[in-house]
Design an enzyme around this catalytic site. Sequence first.
Site, PDB file in Angstrom:
ATOM      1  N   SER A  75       0.815  -1.214   0.000  1.00 13.19           N
ATOM      2  CA  SER A  75       0.000   0.000   0.000  1.00 13.19           C
ATOM      3  C   SER A  75       0.846   1.261   0.000  1.00 13.19           C
ATOM      4  O   SER A  75       0.374   2.332  -0.365  1.00 13.19           O
ATOM      5  CB  SER A  75      -0.913   0.026   1.229  1.00 13.19           C
ATOM      6  OG  SER A  75      -0.133   0.233   2.402  1.00 13.19           O
ATOM      7  N   GLY A  76       2.080   1.158   0.454  1.00 10.41           N
ATOM      8  CA  GLY A  76       2.951   2.322   0.597  1.00 10.41           C
ATOM      9  C   GLY A  76       2.814   3.000   1.943  1.00 10.41           C
ATOM     10  O   GLY A  76       3.648   3.832   2.305  1.00 10.41           O
ATOM     11  N   GLU A 122       5.647   1.993   4.557  1.00 14.10           N
ATOM     12  CA  GLU A 122       6.917   2.495   4.059  1.00 14.10           C
ATOM     13  C   GLU A 122       7.023   4.013   4.241  1.00 14.10           C
ATOM     14  O   GLU A 122       8.068   4.533   4.621  1.00 14.10           O
ATOM     15  CB  GLU A 122       7.091   2.096   2.591  1.00 14.10           C
ATOM     16  CG  GLU A 122       7.235   0.599   2.383  1.00 14.10           C
ATOM     17  CD  GLU A 122       5.929  -0.203   2.547  1.00 14.10           C
ATOM     18  OE1 GLU A 122       6.023  -1.426   2.734  1.00 14.10           O
ATOM     19  OE2 GLU A 122       4.829   0.394   2.473  1.00 14.10           O
ATOM     20  N   HIS A 168       4.254  21.885  -2.813  1.00 17.36           N
ATOM     21  CA  HIS A 168       3.772  22.470  -1.555  1.00 17.36           C
ATOM     22  C   HIS A 168       4.508  21.975  -0.325  1.00 17.36           C
ATOM     23  O   HIS A 168       4.588  22.700   0.668  1.00 17.36           O
ATOM     24  CB  HIS A 168       2.279  22.191  -1.365  1.00 17.36           C
ATOM     25  CG  HIS A 168       1.414  22.921  -2.333  1.00 17.36           C
ATOM     26  ND1 HIS A 168       0.053  22.986  -2.192  1.00 17.36           N
ATOM     27  CD2 HIS A 168       1.700  23.617  -3.465  1.00 17.36           C
ATOM     28  CE1 HIS A 168      -0.461  23.688  -3.187  1.00 17.36           C
ATOM     29  NE2 HIS A 168       0.526  24.071  -3.978  1.00 17.36           N
TER      30      HIS A 168
END
Length: 161
Positions: free
Chosen positions: A72-73, A76, A103
């Site tokens: 899913s990230g 990490e 941003h």
Amino acid sequence: MRIHIATDHAGLDFSTQLQEHLRSAGHDVIDHGPIEYDAVDDYPAFCIRAAQAVVADQAAGVEALGVVFGGSGNGEQIAANKVQGIRAALVWNLSTAELAREHNDANVIAIGARQHTFDEVTSFIDRFIMTPFTDEERHVRRIAQIADYERDGSLLPDPRA
């Protein structure tokens, strides 16, 4: 640019392909692991080492960013964000890749390898790498507030107090 990469087993195939893609685009790619597939590997050390390397390179004046992958990230991204000076952003489309840089001056991109095709992933990373920070005062101010908290726990006064 130097790109530091780390993953877990879910992102290993993407990582290998991505390294080839980035090297062919002229980037210096450093792989922080894993080096072989292990369905029960632990990603935190890989991602933290990649994040530490980004911070060290940037402190030495080397233009560097990081890429961390997992199913899913999320994990990490969390691991990378434990390193002081890292601003890791979970990215899921071109807009979030661009805004993370513009941003937030994000220096690590986190992506869910099980959530996207390889072509999508490379487009997110390419956009992330090519997008500069805007240097707008409001963004600089907000990033400084996060760094202040990270360094010594300081926050702006609570307006409700």
